[in-house]
Design an enzyme around this catalytic site. Sequence first.
Site, short mmCIF file in Angstrom:
data_model
loop_
_atom_site.label_atom_id
_atom_site.label_comp_id
_atom_site.label_asym_id
_atom_site.label_seq_id
_atom_site.Cartn_x
_atom_site.Cartn_y
_atom_site.Cartn_z
N HIS A 66 -0.34 4.31 -0.08
CA HIS A 66 -1.09 5.29 0.72
C HIS A 66 -0.98 6.72 0.16
O HIS A 66 -0.72 7.67 0.90
CB HIS A 66 -0.63 5.23 2.19
CG HIS A 66 -1.77 5.17 3.16
ND1 HIS A 66 -2.30 6.29 3.75
CD2 HIS A 66 -2.48 4.13 3.63
CE1 HIS A 66 -3.29 5.94 4.57
NE2 HIS A 66 -3.43 4.63 4.49
N GLU A 110 -1.11 -0.58 -4.20
CA GLU A 110 -2.36 0.09 -3.80
C GLU A 110 -2.19 1.58 -3.61
O GLU A 110 -1.17 2.03 -3.07
CB GLU A 110 -2.81 -0.56 -2.49
CG GLU A 110 -3.98 0.13 -1.81
CD GLU A 110 -4.28 -0.52 -0.46
OE1 GLU A 110 -3.85 -1.66 -0.22
OE2 GLU A 110 -4.95 0.13 0.34
N ASP A 150 0.86 -1.19 0.00
CA ASP A 150 0.00 0.00 0.00
C ASP A 150 0.89 1.24 0.00
O ASP A 150 1.68 1.44 0.93
CB ASP A 150 -0.88 -0.03 1.26
CG ASP A 150 -1.96 1.06 1.24
OD1 ASP A 150 -1.90 1.95 0.37
OD2 ASP A 150 -2.86 1.00 2.11
N ARG A 161 -11.13 -1.07 -4.80
CA ARG A 161 -11.14 -1.31 -3.36
C ARG A 161 -12.31 -0.68 -2.60
O ARG A 161 -12.32 -0.63 -1.37
CB ARG A 161 -9.81 -0.84 -2.76
CG ARG A 161 -8.70 -1.80 -3.14
CD ARG A 161 -7.37 -1.50 -2.54
NE ARG A 161 -7.35 -1.08 -1.15
CZ ARG A 161 -7.55 -1.89 -0.11
NH1 ARG A 161 -7.82 -3.17 -0.29
NH2 ARG A 161 -7.51 -1.43 1.12
N TRP A 182 -1.58 11.96 3.80
CA TRP A 182 -1.30 10.90 4.76
C TRP A 182 -1.68 9.58 4.12
O TRP A 182 -2.60 9.45 3.35
CB TRP A 182 -2.07 11.06 6.07
CG TRP A 182 -1.68 9.94 7.00
CD1 TRP A 182 -0.50 9.82 7.66
CD2 TRP A 182 -2.43 8.76 7.30
NE1 TRP A 182 -0.47 8.63 8.37
CE2 TRP A 182 -1.65 7.96 8.15
CE3 TRP A 182 -3.70 8.30 6.92
CZ2 TRP A 182 -2.07 6.73 8.65
CZ3 TRP A 182 -4.12 7.08 7.40
CH2 TRP A 182 -3.31 6.30 8.26
N GLU A 226 -10.18 2.71 -1.75
CA GLU A 226 -10.73 2.51 -0.41
C GLU A 226 -11.43 3.75 0.11
O GLU A 226 -12.28 3.65 0.99
CB GLU A 226 -9.64 2.04 0.58
CG GLU A 226 -8.59 3.06 0.90
CD GLU A 226 -7.56 2.54 1.90
OE1 GLU A 226 -7.04 1.43 1.70
OE2 GLU A 226 -7.28 3.26 2.87
O1 EZ4 Z 1 -5.21 3.79 6.54
O2 EZ4 Z 1 -8.47 2.42 6.96
O3 EZ4 Z 1 -5.45 -0.47 3.20
N1 EZ4 Z 1 -5.69 -0.03 4.26
C1 EZ4 Z 1 -5.50 1.24 4.66
C2 EZ4 Z 1 -6.04 1.58 6.02
C3 EZ4 Z 1 -6.35 3.07 6.18
C4 EZ4 Z 1 -7.40 3.26 7.23
C5 EZ4 Z 1 -7.84 4.71 7.28
O4 EZ4 Z 1 -9.09 4.84 7.88
O5 EZ4 Z 1 -4.96 2.04 3.93
O6 EZ4 Z 1 -5.23 1.10 7.04
CO CO Z 2 -4.99 1.30 1.92
#
Ligand code: EZ4
Ligand code: CO
Length: 402
Positions: free
Chosen positions: A212, A236, A210, A283, A402, A262
């Site tokens: 992020h 991801e 991930d 996702r 973040w 997500e």
């Molecule tokens: O940081 O659900 O793939 N999972 C993620 C999570 C997110 C949290 C944020 O609410 O990226 O851990």
């Molecule tokens: Co994620």
Amino acid sequence: MKIISAKVIVTCPGRNFVTLKIETDEGVYGVGDATLNGRELAVVAYLEEHVIPCLIGRDPHQIEDIWQYLYRGAYWRRGPVTMTSIAAVDMCLWDIKGKVAGLPVYQLLGGKCRTGVMVYGHANGTSIEDTIEVAQTYKAMGYKAIRLQCGVPGLASTYGVSKDKMFYEPADADLPTENIWSTEAYLRVVPELFKAARAALGEEVHLLHDVHHRLTPIEAGRLGKDLEPYRPFWMEDAVVAENQDNFKLIRQHTTTPIAVGEIFSSLWDAKDLIQNQLIDYIRATVVHAGGISHLKKLAAFADIYNVRTGCHGATDLSPICMAAALHFDVSIPNFGLQEYMRHTEETDAVFPHGYSFDDGYLRVPEAPGLGVDIDEDLAAKYPYKRAYLPVNRLQDGTLFNW
Ligand code: EZ4
Ligand code: CO
């Protein structure tokens, strides 16, 4: 059959969860997850003030009509607060319909396409070695797919790396904590992590990562290319997705499969990505994207373009969402993989559920309805506690993703 009452239950068994419970004149009730991490009470207000009054007296069997009423009827469309609220209602209504029919919800969705739902667990650690050690534990538990996240040398902390080895809970502060980020340091460590992990874990296990939302499209293209020798299952959230064109550049540079969504609230957030075949896994989740009803539509659309599902399943999605996700996952043809971050024992006790982990798969509950409940007395023992996700800054202080 009529809806006679509905209430919102907020509980914090280690972390906050919001639950909608809809009751009918025949004594049957349904439950739905309404948790929006860090913005929980906005959904509570939306449900209590703007949704529940509209539900009283309606026939709970009219799931699609009620969905349309809440979506079109609000005039203001989409957005995470609205779509989480609609999702909570939708889950309650599917739960009620299943209980009345005496069938698990997956039967109402067309029945099982597979015997179990392959899930991935989170292996993380401050160093590459620690992360691989945790991944070995997951592998020994039977996991067929493992997400790898490690600390970035030189950075005090980062997303995806927990204080606790088997649990990850980033929303842990009354006001947001601040992380410091370096893309350069990150891009150096991740290929090393994957190289070491492939060597240690073998060829069979699926490895995921991930990002992020930390990269630009060209940086994501480079990371995808660097990871190709280790055949990641997916990369991801490589970039932010407000501009769906971002993904074109990634696609031009790498064959690493791409997952995103997500934080998507609806099909519309993913439409161009899917239609242009810019992603491989979507996702979006039951709780944040309008419930089972809307996610069915999204999955059917994605199927046309060979995009499979990879529903978000972090700890901030309650066991009610997990149960709903499993009914959805077993019933659609283009299921890909389900994220599964284990909840704490306290959370599992508040939400008794009929799903279980078995050799890398989650088995869907077989009880009528969603097969999950909330213990209201126990929930009442854990009052709401404000908790925020961190924010992230570059080393020069610039606020970042973040
Ligand atoms: O940081 O659900 O793939 N999972 C993620 C999570 C997110 C949290 C944020 O609410 O990226 O851990
Ligand atoms: Co994620």
